[in-house]
Every structure is written in structure tokens, then in C-alpha cells.
Design a protein around this motif. Sequence first.
Motif, PDB file in Angstrom:
ATOM      1  N   GLN A   1      15.765 -11.114  18.152  1.00 35.22           N
ATOM      2  CA  GLN A   1      16.900 -10.705  18.969  1.00 35.22           C
ATOM      3  C   GLN A   1      18.225 -11.123  18.327  1.00 35.22           C
ATOM      4  OE1 GLN A   1      16.128 -12.362  22.825  1.00 35.22           O
ATOM      5  NE2 GLN A   1      14.722 -10.720  23.415  1.00 35.22           N
ATOM      6  N   GLN A   2      18.277 -12.335  17.777  1.00 34.42           N
ATOM      7  CA  GLN A   2      19.497 -12.807  17.120  1.00 34.42           C
ATOM      8  C   GLN A   2      19.831 -11.938  15.906  1.00 34.42           C
ATOM      9  OE1 GLN A   2      18.626 -16.883  16.244  1.00 34.42           O
ATOM     10  NE2 GLN A   2      19.289 -17.633  18.253  1.00 34.42           N
ATOM     11  N   SER A   3      18.832 -11.628  15.118  1.00 35.70           N
ATOM     12  CA  SER A   3      19.052 -10.798  13.930  1.00 35.70           C
ATOM     13  C   SER A   3      19.501  -9.397  14.328  1.00 35.70           C
ATOM     14  CB  SER A   3      17.769 -10.710  13.092  1.00 35.70           C
ATOM     15  OG  SER A   3      17.420 -11.975  12.612  1.00 35.70           O
ATOM     16  N   THR A   4      18.924  -8.872  15.390  1.00 33.75           N
ATOM     17  CA  THR A   4      19.308  -7.546  15.861  1.00 33.75           C
ATOM     18  C   THR A   4      20.759  -7.532  16.315  1.00 33.75           C
ATOM     19  OG1 THR A   4      17.037  -7.107  16.551  1.00 33.75           O
ATOM     20  CG2 THR A   4      18.747  -5.723  17.511  1.00 33.75           C
ATOM     21  N   MET A   5      21.188  -8.560  17.023  1.00 38.57           N
ATOM     22  CA  MET A   5      22.570  -8.638  17.491  1.00 38.57           C
ATOM     23  C   MET A   5      23.544  -8.776  16.318  1.00 38.57           C
ATOM     24  SD  MET A   5      22.813  -8.090  20.547  1.00 38.57           S
ATOM     25  CE  MET A   5      21.411  -7.450  21.390  1.00 38.57           C
ATOM     26  N   ILE A   6      23.168  -9.531  15.310  1.00 37.23           N
ATOM     27  CA  ILE A   6      24.016  -9.673  14.121  1.00 37.23           C
ATOM     28  C   ILE A   6      24.176  -8.334  13.421  1.00 37.23           C
ATOM     29  CG2 ILE A   6      24.124 -10.695  11.807  1.00 37.23           C
ATOM     30  CD1 ILE A   6      22.843 -13.227  13.053  1.00 37.23           C
ATOM     31  N   VAL A   7      23.075  -7.608  13.257  1.00 40.76           N
ATOM     32  CA  VAL A   7      23.131  -6.296  12.600  1.00 40.76           C
ATOM     33  C   VAL A   7      23.958  -5.322  13.433  1.00 40.76           C
ATOM     34  CG1 VAL A   7      21.742  -4.300  11.930  1.00 40.76           C
ATOM     35  CG2 VAL A   7      20.994  -6.595  11.320  1.00 40.76           C
ATOM     36  N   LEU A   8      23.784  -5.337  14.741  1.00 44.62           N
ATOM     37  CA  LEU A   8      24.542  -4.447  15.624  1.00 44.62           C
ATOM     38  C   LEU A   8      26.037  -4.755  15.553  1.00 44.62           C
ATOM     39  CD1 LEU A   8      24.437  -2.191  17.720  1.00 44.62           C
ATOM     40  CD2 LEU A   8      24.131  -3.954  19.470  1.00 44.62           C
ATOM     41  N   ALA A   9      26.408  -6.035  15.592  1.00 40.04           N
ATOM     42  CA  ALA A   9      27.818  -6.421  15.520  1.00 40.04           C
ATOM     43  C   ALA A   9      28.419  -6.036  14.166  1.00 40.04           C
ATOM     44  CB  ALA A   9      27.958  -7.921  15.746  1.00 40.04           C
ATOM     45  N   ALA A  10      27.694  -6.266  13.092  1.00 44.74           N
ATOM     46  CA  ALA A  10      28.188  -5.909  11.761  1.00 44.74           C
ATOM     47  C   ALA A  10      28.362  -4.395  11.642  1.00 44.74           C
ATOM     48  CB  ALA A  10      27.236  -6.427  10.688  1.00 44.74           C
ATOM     49  N   THR A  11      27.436  -3.645  12.202  1.00 45.53           N
ATOM     50  CA  THR A  11      27.528  -2.179  12.162  1.00 45.53           C
ATOM     51  C   THR A  11      28.756  -1.694  12.919  1.00 45.53           C
ATOM     52  OG1 THR A  11      25.125  -1.991  12.005  1.00 45.53           O
ATOM     53  CG2 THR A  11      26.323  -0.031  12.728  1.00 45.53           C
ATOM     54  N   LEU A  12      28.989  -2.242  14.101  1.00 43.43           N
ATOM     55  CA  LEU A  12      30.163  -1.849  14.887  1.00 43.43           C
ATOM     56  C   LEU A  12      31.459  -2.236  14.179  1.00 43.43           C
ATOM     57  CD1 LEU A  12      28.938  -2.732  18.492  1.00 43.43           C
ATOM     58  CD2 LEU A  12      29.181  -0.462  17.462  1.00 43.43           C
ATOM     59  N   LEU A  13      31.497  -3.417  13.573  1.00 41.82           N
ATOM     60  CA  LEU A  13      32.686  -3.871  12.854  1.00 41.82           C
ATOM     61  C   LEU A  13      32.990  -2.962  11.662  1.00 41.82           C
ATOM     62  CD1 LEU A  13      34.896  -6.045  12.479  1.00 41.82           C
ATOM     63  CD2 LEU A  13      33.265  -7.248  11.002  1.00 41.82           C
ATOM     64  N   ILE A  14      31.986  -2.670  10.871  1.00 36.40           N
ATOM     65  CA  ILE A  14      32.188  -1.806   9.698  1.00 36.40           C
ATOM     66  C   ILE A  14      32.578  -0.399  10.137  1.00 36.40           C
ATOM     67  CG2 ILE A  14      31.002  -0.721   7.746  1.00 36.40           C
ATOM     68  CD1 ILE A  14      29.429  -3.385   7.483  1.00 36.40           C
ATOM     69  N   THR A  15      31.991   0.089  11.224  1.00 38.41           N
ATOM     70  CA  THR A  15      32.351   1.402  11.746  1.00 38.41           C
ATOM     71  C   THR A  15      33.821   1.431  12.170  1.00 38.41           C
ATOM     72  OG1 THR A  15      30.091   1.775  12.513  1.00 38.41           O
ATOM     73  CG2 THR A  15      31.805   3.138  13.513  1.00 38.41           C
ATOM     74  N   ALA A  16      34.275   0.383  12.841  1.00 36.93           N
ATOM     75  CA  ALA A  16      35.676   0.307  13.267  1.00 36.93           C
ATOM     76  C   ALA A  16      36.612   0.255  12.062  1.00 36.93           C
ATOM     77  CB  ALA A  16      35.883  -0.912  14.163  1.00 36.93           C
ATOM     78  N   ILE A  17      36.253  -0.510  11.044  1.00 39.54           N
ATOM     79  CA  ILE A  17      37.086  -0.605   9.839  1.00 39.54           C
ATOM     80  C   ILE A  17      37.193   0.758   9.158  1.00 39.54           C
ATOM     81  CG2 ILE A  17      37.176  -1.581   7.509  1.00 39.54           C
ATOM     82  CD1 ILE A  17      36.005  -4.176   8.717  1.00 39.54           C
ATOM     83  N   VAL A  18      36.076   1.453   9.023  1.00 35.34           N
ATOM     84  CA  VAL A  18      36.099   2.774   8.383  1.00 35.34           C
ATOM     85  C   VAL A  18      36.910   3.750   9.218  1.00 35.34           C
ATOM     86  CG1 VAL A  18      34.663   4.748   7.722  1.00 35.34           C
ATOM     87  CG2 VAL A  18      33.959   2.435   7.113  1.00 35.34           C
ATOM     88  N   TRP A  19      36.803   3.682  10.575  1.00 32.86           N
ATOM     89  CA  TRP A  19      37.575   4.573  11.439  1.00 32.86           C
ATOM     90  C   TRP A  19      39.074   4.323  11.266  1.00 32.86           C
ATOM     91  CZ3 TRP A  19      40.863   3.705  15.616  1.00 32.86           C
ATOM     92  CH2 TRP A  19      41.255   4.854  16.303  1.00 32.86           C
ATOM     93  N   VAL A  20      39.479   3.040  11.216  1.00 35.24           N
ATOM     94  CA  VAL A  20      40.897   2.710  11.029  1.00 35.24           C
ATOM     95  C   VAL A  20      41.384   3.213   9.673  1.00 35.24           C
ATOM     96  CG1 VAL A  20      42.527   0.790  10.711  1.00 35.24           C
ATOM     97  CG2 VAL A  20      40.911   0.761  12.628  1.00 35.24           C
ATOM     98  N   MET A  21      40.598   3.008   8.632  1.00 30.53           N
ATOM     99  CA  MET A  21      40.985   3.484   7.298  1.00 30.53           C
ATOM    100  C   MET A  21      41.140   5.010   7.295  1.00 30.53           C
ATOM    101  SD  MET A  21      38.573   0.956   5.016  1.00 30.53           S
ATOM    102  CE  MET A  21      38.644   1.963   3.580  1.00 30.53           C
ATOM    103  N   ASP A  22      40.230   5.705   7.950  1.00 30.35           N
ATOM    104  CA  ASP A  22      40.296   7.164   8.027  1.00 30.35           C
ATOM    105  C   ASP A  22      41.536   7.606   8.801  1.00 30.35           C
ATOM    106  OD1 ASP A  22      39.259   9.866   7.718  1.00 30.35           O
ATOM    107  OD2 ASP A  22      38.768   9.754   9.860  1.00 30.35           O
TER     108      ASP A  22
END
Length: 91
Positions: free
Chosen positions: A56-77
Motif C-alpha cells: 500500500q505504501q509503495s502504491t501511494m508513492i507511485v500514485l503521488a509521483a505520477t500525479l506530480l509528474i503529470t501536473a509538471i508536464v501540464w504546467v510546462m505544456d
Amino acid sequence: MGVRISLPVLNGQRLLHEPAMIKTQLIIMNKVSTYFRDSYKELLEKVTWPNSTQLQQSTMIVLAATLLITAIVWVMDFVAAGGLNFMYKMF
């Protein structure tokens, strides 16, 4: 007297009945079976599987990292599109 049956031939070469070919095929099959046997043994004996809490901890870390990277790419776009629109309007 008897009937002699010749070995199968393709383009002047015997098929699968040469002792060297049979030996080579056996070596290859032995390597393949050894690979699968060792892989199975490693999977059962050497791999440490996470417990439910770690999973569960690993899943939450991956989910948070995915959302963060998605937000960064959206802002850059968004910034790049705004900059290009500004440049297009200038010309």
C-alpha cells in the motif's frame, strides 16, 4: 534380405538424425530446462515479497509521483502553448 530405409534428406543433408545435431539439440533443451528450473527456484526461495502495508505504501508513492509528474508536464505544456500563442500574435 531386408528393405533398407534411408534417413530423411533435405537438399542433400540429413535431417535431425546426425548424432552431432541430436547432441546439440539435447544441450540446448537441457539449458532451457535448467533456466526454467532455476528461475522457479529463485522465485520461490530468493524473492522477498512485500506484505500488505508495504504494498500500500509503495502504491501511494507511485500514485503521488505520477500525479506530480503529470501536473509538471501540464504546467510546462500550458506555458509553452501560451508562449507560442503570444509569439504568433506578434507576427
